[in-house]
Motif scaffolding. Structure first.
Motif, PDB file in Angstrom:
ATOM      1  N   ASN A 163      -7.284  36.495 -31.550  1.00 49.57           N
ATOM      2  CA  ASN A 163      -7.535  35.716 -32.822  1.00 49.57           C
ATOM      3  C   ASN A 163      -6.600  34.334 -32.955  1.00 49.57           C
ATOM      4  OD1 ASN A 163      -9.693  37.317 -33.637  1.00 49.57           O
ATOM      5  ND2 ASN A 163      -8.615  38.625 -34.481  1.00 49.57           N
ATOM      6  N   VAL A 164      -5.366  35.065 -32.630  1.00 47.17           N
ATOM      7  CA  VAL A 164      -4.179  34.018 -32.823  1.00 47.17           C
ATOM      8  C   VAL A 164      -3.973  33.111 -31.591  1.00 47.17           C
ATOM      9  CG1 VAL A 164      -1.751  33.596 -33.055  1.00 47.17           C
ATOM     10  CG2 VAL A 164      -2.728  35.314 -34.445  1.00 47.17           C
ATOM     11  N   GLY A 165      -4.152  33.726 -30.499  1.00 49.77           N
ATOM     12  CA  GLY A 165      -4.049  32.958 -29.348  1.00 49.77           C
ATOM     13  C   GLY A 165      -5.279  31.706 -29.202  1.00 49.77           C
ATOM     14  N   ARG A 166      -6.609  32.091 -29.526  1.00 48.33           N
ATOM     15  CA  ARG A 166      -7.487  31.057 -29.340  1.00 48.33           C
ATOM     16  C   ARG A 166      -7.111  29.814 -30.084  1.00 48.33           C
ATOM     17  NH1 ARG A 166     -11.006  35.388 -30.458  1.00 48.33           N
ATOM     18  NH2 ARG A 166     -11.486  34.528 -32.590  1.00 48.33           N
ATOM     19  N   ALA A 167      -6.708  29.958 -31.337  1.00 44.79           N
ATOM     20  CA  ALA A 167      -6.350  29.052 -32.407  1.00 44.79           C
ATOM     21  C   ALA A 167      -5.054  28.382 -31.703  1.00 44.79           C
ATOM     22  CB  ALA A 167      -5.880  29.551 -33.742  1.00 44.79           C
ATOM     23  N   ALA A 168      -4.080  28.965 -31.007  1.00 46.37           N
ATOM     24  CA  ALA A 168      -2.923  28.318 -30.270  1.00 46.37           C
ATOM     25  C   ALA A 168      -3.413  27.473 -29.376  1.00 46.37           C
ATOM     26  CB  ALA A 168      -2.166  29.541 -30.111  1.00 46.37           C
ATOM     27  N   ILE A 169      -4.310  27.984 -28.441  1.00 45.92           N
ATOM     28  CA  ILE A 169      -4.550  26.932 -27.363  1.00 45.92           C
ATOM     29  C   ILE A 169      -5.194  25.519 -28.005  1.00 45.92           C
ATOM     30  CG2 ILE A 169      -6.271  26.455 -25.441  1.00 45.92           C
ATOM     31  CD1 ILE A 169      -6.175  29.618 -25.137  1.00 45.92           C
ATOM     32  N   ARG A 170      -6.002  25.633 -28.856  1.00 46.64           N
ATOM     33  CA  ARG A 170      -6.504  24.556 -29.713  1.00 46.64           C
ATOM     34  C   ARG A 170      -5.490  23.632 -30.416  1.00 46.64           C
ATOM     35  NH1 ARG A 170     -10.546  28.363 -31.193  1.00 46.64           N
ATOM     36  NH2 ARG A 170      -9.754  28.352 -33.398  1.00 46.64           N
TER      37      ARG A 170
ATOM     38  N   GLY B 167       4.081  34.276 -40.392  1.00 45.19           N
ATOM     39  CA  GLY B 167       2.966  35.411 -40.554  1.00 45.19           C
ATOM     40  C   GLY B 167       1.766  34.725 -40.254  1.00 45.19           C
ATOM     41  N   VAL B 168       0.507  35.323 -40.151  1.00 44.55           N
ATOM     42  CA  VAL B 168      -0.761  35.047 -40.211  1.00 44.55           C
ATOM     43  C   VAL B 168      -1.554  35.668 -41.546  1.00 44.55           C
ATOM     44  CG1 VAL B 168      -0.992  35.120 -37.526  1.00 44.55           C
ATOM     45  CG2 VAL B 168      -1.408  37.101 -38.803  1.00 44.55           C
TER      46      VAL B 168
ATOM     47  N   ARG C 175       1.200  26.776 -66.373  1.00 45.37           N
ATOM     48  CA  ARG C 175       0.539  27.707 -65.290  1.00 45.37           C
ATOM     49  C   ARG C 175       0.078  26.681 -64.247  1.00 45.37           C
ATOM     50  NH1 ARG C 175      -3.989  30.360 -64.070  1.00 45.37           N
ATOM     51  NH2 ARG C 175      -3.679  32.625 -63.609  1.00 45.37           N
ATOM     52  N   ILE C 176       0.200  27.111 -63.150  1.00 43.57           N
ATOM     53  CA  ILE C 176      -0.285  26.702 -61.944  1.00 43.57           C
ATOM     54  C   ILE C 176      -0.983  27.495 -61.216  1.00 43.57           C
ATOM     55  CG2 ILE C 176       0.410  25.036 -60.104  1.00 43.57           C
ATOM     56  CD1 ILE C 176       3.231  24.413 -61.365  1.00 43.57           C
ATOM     57  N   GLU C 177      -2.122  27.010 -60.711  1.00 41.27           N
ATOM     58  CA  GLU C 177      -2.828  27.961 -59.812  1.00 41.27           C
ATOM     59  C   GLU C 177      -3.588  27.022 -58.686  1.00 41.27           C
ATOM     60  OE1 GLU C 177      -6.793  30.502 -59.847  1.00 41.27           O
ATOM     61  OE2 GLU C 177      -5.437  30.841 -61.333  1.00 41.27           O
ATOM     62  N   VAL C 178      -3.166  27.252 -57.353  1.00 38.05           N
ATOM     63  CA  VAL C 178      -3.651  26.655 -56.374  1.00 38.05           C
ATOM     64  C   VAL C 178      -4.354  27.550 -55.305  1.00 38.05           C
ATOM     65  CG1 VAL C 178      -2.948  25.195 -54.262  1.00 38.05           C
ATOM     66  CG2 VAL C 178      -1.763  25.011 -56.501  1.00 38.05           C
ATOM     67  N   THR C 179      -5.814  27.212 -55.009  1.00 39.60           N
ATOM     68  CA  THR C 179      -6.351  28.178 -54.035  1.00 39.60           C
ATOM     69  C   THR C 179      -6.736  27.028 -52.959  1.00 39.60           C
ATOM     70  OG1 THR C 179      -7.484  29.332 -55.911  1.00 39.60           O
ATOM     71  CG2 THR C 179      -8.608  29.312 -53.601  1.00 39.60           C
ATOM     72  N   VAL C 180      -6.507  27.784 -51.412  1.00 38.00           N
ATOM     73  CA  VAL C 180      -6.406  27.035 -50.168  1.00 38.00           C
ATOM     74  C   VAL C 180      -7.495  27.859 -49.406  1.00 38.00           C
ATOM     75  CG1 VAL C 180      -5.391  26.253 -48.228  1.00 38.00           C
ATOM     76  CG2 VAL C 180      -4.180  26.210 -50.318  1.00 38.00           C
ATOM     77  N   GLU C 181      -8.747  27.208 -49.090  1.00 36.29           N
ATOM     78  CA  GLU C 181      -9.792  27.952 -48.228  1.00 36.29           C
ATOM     79  C   GLU C 181      -9.843  26.790 -46.776  1.00 36.29           C
ATOM     80  OE1 GLU C 181     -13.376  29.503 -50.343  1.00 36.29           O
ATOM     81  OE2 GLU C 181     -12.734  27.697 -51.853  1.00 36.29           O
ATOM     82  N   ALA C 182      -9.839  27.750 -45.843  1.00 35.95           N
ATOM     83  CA  ALA C 182      -9.840  27.012 -44.508  1.00 35.95           C
ATOM     84  C   ALA C 182     -10.777  27.682 -43.728  1.00 35.95           C
ATOM     85  CB  ALA C 182      -8.334  27.106 -43.937  1.00 35.95           C
ATOM     86  N   THR C 183     -11.747  26.664 -42.887  1.00 36.63           N
ATOM     87  CA  THR C 183     -12.686  27.482 -41.959  1.00 36.63           C
ATOM     88  C   THR C 183     -12.366  26.966 -40.823  1.00 36.63           C
ATOM     89  OG1 THR C 183     -13.997  25.499 -42.520  1.00 36.63           O
ATOM     90  CG2 THR C 183     -14.336  27.396 -43.843  1.00 36.63           C
TER      91      THR C 183
ATOM     92  N   THR D 130      -4.670  28.137 -39.645  1.00 41.54           N
ATOM     93  CA  THR D 130      -3.632  27.319 -40.529  1.00 41.54           C
ATOM     94  C   THR D 130      -2.292  28.141 -40.063  1.00 41.54           C
ATOM     95  OG1 THR D 130      -4.042  28.681 -42.363  1.00 41.54           O
ATOM     96  CG2 THR D 130      -5.161  26.530 -42.288  1.00 41.54           C
ATOM     97  N   ALA D 131      -2.310  29.433 -39.944  1.00 42.02           N
ATOM     98  CA  ALA D 131      -0.922  30.031 -39.597  1.00 42.02           C
ATOM     99  C   ALA D 131      -0.535  29.499 -38.421  1.00 42.02           C
ATOM    100  CB  ALA D 131      -1.086  31.438 -39.555  1.00 42.02           C
ATOM    101  N   VAL D 132      -1.277  29.277 -37.447  1.00 36.69           N
ATOM    102  CA  VAL D 132      -0.853  28.748 -36.030  1.00 36.69           C
ATOM    103  C   VAL D 132      -0.490  27.459 -35.921  1.00 36.69           C
ATOM    104  CG1 VAL D 132      -1.932  28.336 -33.924  1.00 36.69           C
ATOM    105  CG2 VAL D 132      -2.239  30.634 -34.756  1.00 36.69           C
ATOM    106  N   GLY D 133      -1.134  26.620 -37.062  1.00 34.42           N
ATOM    107  CA  GLY D 133      -0.762  25.261 -37.356  1.00 34.42           C
ATOM    108  C   GLY D 133       0.782  25.169 -37.698  1.00 34.42           C
ATOM    109  N   ARG D 134       1.173  26.003 -38.467  1.00 35.02           N
ATOM    110  CA  ARG D 134       2.402  25.999 -38.908  1.00 35.02           C
ATOM    111  C   ARG D 134       3.446  26.258 -37.681  1.00 35.02           C
ATOM    112  NH1 ARG D 134       7.206  24.906 -41.595  1.00 35.02           N
ATOM    113  NH2 ARG D 134       8.158  26.709 -42.484  1.00 35.02           N
TER     114      ARG D 134
END
Length: 358
Positions: A11-18, A136-137, A300-308, A321-325
């Motif tokens: 799962n991580v390696g596929r994203a890392a190649i890209r 982390g992922v 009060r602050i609330e932030v939601t992040v969704e990634a596809t 996104t974890a791999v992007g970091r």
């Protein structure tokens, strides 16, 4: 360009190649695999790209490291093989490479990491001149740089809550989902990932890191845990059937206690199907997953992040996104002094040179 190896193609390696292929400062030099069926296959195919990259996968670790790559993205799992992962990473550092990885939980907060993890890395750095950055992922940025950045927008801060809300039905790591986390097992089964002290082992470093950045002393780190059974049998696309009455959802917290109160909290809400535990937090659009940071205080602050990624797969988006970091840190680490780094050391920078890049 920095010659970069991707070690592992799950799962991580596929994203890392890209991610490596898209980064203008990096050049994919090699892909290391464990599965003999993947040896000889093109990295573009393994990374889910629409074209070949002219790099074929190999299982020859010695040959790859002998070529002295500038960087290694270590994407092999460390969940059930931390000693082997530590040994692999040490080999890459001794070869002089900058290594980025999510595999070693204890090194999220490297300053307070156990000596049995920290000392071998420091010895490898002294021997080979490489570096290591662990994030982390889950994803790492959701439990460190994002909440800390947002906290700076507040006037007064009463607490920080980091949530991962995740539907495993599209995930492709069956052993971890079923056996480490316990999805599909009877409610009397005791999953390793949920055993007392294990969540603190995994996420406690991020709690300590945030406390360090905020300048507060932790009284303690505590855990809470809830589990729910499936009301009906469900079938997933990637992992098959999960029977009614077996574990279908888990909710736990790792709490940093400050002044007797849980002030810094990492909460995970995970399901094998969206129908389980509908009263628990859900993504705002009812999708597969989201990462949310809530700053209690004024305001009060609330932030939601969704990634596809990989279509509409939010589980893959979280990995990406974890791999992007991690991948985005490589050129900074190459320019920095050899060393052991954490999320407070490594800046999150704009995606320079990647706007519009295919």
């Amino acid at each position: 360009m920095i010659s970069t190896v991707v070690w592992g193609t799950g799962n991580v390696g596929r994203a890392a190649i890209r991610a490596v292929d898209a980064h203008p400062a990096l050049k994919l030099a090699a892909v290391l695999v464990h599965n003999c069926d993947k040896v000889g296959r093109d990295a573009g195919e393994l990374g889910g790209l629409q074209q070949g990259l002219g790099v074929t996968a190999t299982d020859d670790i010695d040959a790859v490291l002998a070529a002295a790559p500038g960087a290694v993205v270590y994407a092999a799992t460390g969940d059930i093989r931390p000693d082997e992962a530590l040994d692999d990473i040490g080999r890459a550092i001794r070869a002089g490479a900058v290594v980025v990885t999510p595999a070693l939980y204890p090194l999220y907060d490297q300053r307070n990491a156990p000596p049995e993890f920290r000392d071998p890395v420091l010895e490898a750095i002294a021997d080979g001149g490489g570096s290591l950055f662990v994030s982390g992922v889950d994803p790492g940025w959701g439990n460190d740089v994002l909440p800390l950045l947002i906290s700076g927008l507040g006037t007064t801060i009463d607490g920080i809550r980091c949530q991962e809300i995740f539907d495993y039905s599209t995930y492709e790591q069956e052993d971890s989902v079923r056996h480490l986390i316990g999805m599909g097992h009877g409610m009397d089964y005791e999953p390793l990932m949920l055993a007392p002290s294990v969540p603190t082992m995994v996420w406690g470093g991020q709690i300590r890191l945030m406390a360090r950045a905020l300048g507060v002393e932790l009284d303690d780190i505590r855990e809470t845990l809830e589990r729910r059974a499936l009301d009906a049998t469900v079938t997933t696309r990637t992992m098959g059937e999960f029977e009614a009455g077996t574990q279908g959802a888990v909710r736990f917290e790792v709490q940093g206690i400050v002044g007797g109160e849980p002030r810094i909290v990492i909460e995970h809400v995970t399901r094998i199907h969206g129908s389980c535990a509908p009263d628990w937090p859900t993504p705002p659009d009812g999708g597969d997953g989201a990462h949310r940071v809530i700053i209690e205080g004024r305001p009060r602050i609330e932030v939601t992040v969704e990634a596809t990624d990989e279509g509409e797969n939010r589980s893959a988006g979280g990995n990406a996104t974890a791999v992007g970091r991690l991948v985005g840190a490589i050129d900074w680490l190459v320019d920095a002094e050899p060393g052991l780094y954490d999320a407070l050391d490594v800046p999150l920078r704009p995606a320079a040179g990647r706007l519009g890049r295919k």
